[in-house]
Design a protein around this motif. Structure first.
Motif, short mmCIF file in Angstrom:
data_model
loop_
_atom_site.label_atom_id
_atom_site.label_comp_id
_atom_site.label_asym_id
_atom_site.label_seq_id
_atom_site.Cartn_x
_atom_site.Cartn_y
_atom_site.Cartn_z
N TRP A 135 0.83 -1.21 0.00
CA TRP A 135 0.00 0.00 0.00
C TRP A 135 0.86 1.25 0.00
CZ3 TRP A 135 -4.43 1.26 -1.64
CH2 TRP A 135 -4.98 2.48 -1.31
N LEU A 136 1.93 1.29 0.78
CA LEU A 136 2.81 2.46 0.84
C LEU A 136 3.42 2.74 -0.54
CD1 LEU A 136 4.30 4.60 2.53
CD2 LEU A 136 6.08 2.89 2.92
N GLN A 137 3.91 1.70 -1.19
CA GLN A 137 4.49 1.89 -2.52
C GLN A 137 3.43 2.32 -3.53
OE1 GLN A 137 7.11 -1.11 -4.03
NE2 GLN A 137 7.98 -1.51 -2.02
N TRP A 138 2.27 1.68 -3.46
CA TRP A 138 1.19 2.03 -4.39
C TRP A 138 0.78 3.49 -4.21
CZ3 TRP A 138 -0.72 0.80 -8.80
CH2 TRP A 138 -1.98 1.26 -9.20
N GLU A 139 0.68 3.96 -2.99
CA GLU A 139 0.29 5.36 -2.74
C GLU A 139 1.29 6.34 -3.34
OE1 GLU A 139 -2.49 7.04 -1.23
OE2 GLU A 139 -3.22 5.09 -1.90
N HIS A 140 2.57 6.01 -3.30
CA HIS A 140 3.60 6.89 -3.84
C HIS A 140 3.70 6.84 -5.36
CE1 HIS A 140 5.23 8.46 -0.17
NE2 HIS A 140 5.21 7.24 0.35
N LEU A 141 3.36 5.70 -5.94
CA LEU A 141 3.56 5.50 -7.38
C LEU A 141 2.28 5.52 -8.19
CD1 LEU A 141 6.16 2.62 -7.11
CD2 LEU A 141 6.63 5.02 -7.62
N ARG A 142 1.15 5.51 -7.55
CA ARG A 142 -0.16 5.38 -8.19
C ARG A 142 -0.36 6.41 -9.30
NH1 ARG A 142 -5.87 5.45 -5.01
NH2 ARG A 142 -7.16 5.32 -6.86
N PRO A 143 -0.68 5.93 -10.51
CA PRO A 143 -0.95 6.86 -11.62
C PRO A 143 -2.39 7.38 -11.55
CG PRO A 143 -1.11 4.63 -12.40
CD PRO A 143 -0.70 4.55 -10.96
N ALA A 144 -2.68 8.39 -12.34
CA ALA A 144 -4.03 8.96 -12.35
C ALA A 144 -5.06 7.93 -12.80
CB ALA A 144 -4.07 10.18 -13.26
N ASN A 145 -4.73 7.14 -13.82
CA ASN A 145 -5.65 6.13 -14.34
C ASN A 145 -5.20 4.76 -13.85
OD1 ASN A 145 -7.28 4.39 -15.77
ND2 ASN A 145 -6.70 5.15 -17.79
N ILE A 146 -5.94 4.20 -12.90
CA ILE A 146 -5.52 2.92 -12.33
C ILE A 146 -5.85 1.73 -13.23
CG2 ILE A 146 -5.57 3.75 -9.95
CD1 ILE A 146 -8.23 2.22 -9.64
N GLU A 150 0.28 1.75 -17.53
CA GLU A 150 1.23 2.33 -16.57
C GLU A 150 0.95 1.79 -15.17
OE1 GLU A 150 2.59 6.69 -14.80
OE2 GLU A 150 0.78 6.55 -16.04
N ALA A 151 -0.34 1.72 -14.79
CA ALA A 151 -0.70 1.18 -13.48
C ALA A 151 -0.30 -0.29 -13.36
CB ALA A 151 -2.20 1.35 -13.25
N LEU A 152 -0.53 -1.05 -14.42
CA LEU A 152 -0.14 -2.46 -14.40
C LEU A 152 1.37 -2.60 -14.23
CD1 LEU A 152 -0.84 -5.47 -14.68
CD2 LEU A 152 -0.57 -5.19 -17.15
N ASP A 153 2.13 -1.78 -14.96
CA ASP A 153 3.60 -1.82 -14.83
C ASP A 153 4.03 -1.50 -13.40
OD1 ASP A 153 4.07 -2.56 -17.47
OD2 ASP A 153 4.27 -0.49 -18.16
N ILE A 154 3.37 -0.52 -12.77
CA ILE A 154 3.69 -0.17 -11.39
C ILE A 154 3.36 -1.34 -10.46
CG2 ILE A 154 3.04 1.34 -9.46
CD1 ILE A 154 2.75 3.60 -11.60
N MET A 155 2.21 -1.97 -10.67
CA MET A 155 1.84 -3.14 -9.85
C MET A 155 2.88 -4.24 -9.99
SD MET A 155 -2.26 -3.64 -10.28
CE MET A 155 -2.85 -2.54 -11.56
N MET A 156 3.35 -4.46 -11.21
CA MET A 156 4.34 -5.52 -11.43
C MET A 156 5.68 -5.13 -10.79
SD MET A 156 3.43 -7.15 -15.17
CE MET A 156 3.62 -5.67 -16.14
N ASP A 157 6.06 -3.83 -10.86
CA ASP A 157 7.30 -3.37 -10.22
C ASP A 157 7.23 -3.61 -8.71
OD1 ASP A 157 8.35 -2.52 -12.65
OD2 ASP A 157 7.84 -0.41 -12.32
N ILE A 158 6.10 -3.26 -8.11
CA ILE A 158 5.92 -3.46 -6.67
C ILE A 158 6.01 -4.94 -6.32
CG2 ILE A 158 4.26 -3.28 -4.77
CD1 ILE A 158 3.31 -0.62 -6.10
N THR A 159 5.35 -5.78 -7.10
CA THR A 159 5.38 -7.23 -6.86
C THR A 159 6.81 -7.75 -6.95
OG1 THR A 159 3.16 -7.46 -7.75
CG2 THR A 159 4.50 -9.45 -7.66
#
Length: 183
Positions: A135-146, A150-159
């Protein structure tokens, strides 16, 4: 001219003529008289003509079309890599279907192809500490369009970061790494 290219073009034109596709032959640059002559060639004559060293063909590159095709090929390759990455990280059928339009059968086939086995039953839920880190990482990296790539790439980076598959945490938008030290 390379004899094999002569042969390939002659065979392509001959096949188009046999199928009645005159426009294809016209697009190649053949006249009606040349099409009639090609259509009446014996196998021996076709072989002799295709092996001739005289240049009867001129190859030109359509640079803009080639540029567009190269760009499309790169995009398709990136998409395939993104799909394989999502599958390797354990993306659900629902997620893969939503982002890529894949059916469950296609996802299962891809999993088998890249050697990913999925255990039956419920998906493992992260513990509280991991959940908080996600959640902490998602809050900092969350794009405007979830619902974006871009959001999927962020989710994969966090994972990848939290599963230890990545050496570095994903960069924060402001370049600050301080929130990660709390993890």
């Amino acid at each position: 001219m390379i004899p094999s290219l002569n042969y390939a073009v002659l065979i392509d034109a001959l096949q188009a003529l046999k199928e009645g596709n005159i426009r294809h032959c016209e697009a190649l640059g053949f006249t009606y008289n040349e099409m009639e002559a090609i259509n009446t060639l014996s196998m021996d004559e076709l072989f002799i003509l295709s092996r001739a060293s005289a240049q009867f063909l001129q190859v030109t590159i359509q640079h803009e079309v080639l540029r567009q095709l190269l760009a499309l090929a790169r995009q398709e390759m990136q998409q395939q890599q993104r799909i394989n990455r999502a599958i390797a990280l354990g993306g659900s059928i629902e997620l893969l279907s939503q982002f890529f339009g894949l059916s469950s059968a296609e996802i299962s086939a891809r999993r088998r192809f890249i050697g990913i086995s999925v255990s039956q039953g419920r998906t493992r839920i992260p513990d509280e500490e991991t959940d908080a880190a996600i959640w902490l990482q998602w809050e900092h990296l969350r794009p405007a369009n979830i619902l974006s790539m871009e959001a999927l790439d962020i989710m994969m980076d966090i994972t990848e970061t939290l599963s230890g598959k990545s050496k570095d945490p994903p960069p924060l938008p402001d370049g600050n790494l301080e929130p990660y030290h709390a993890l």
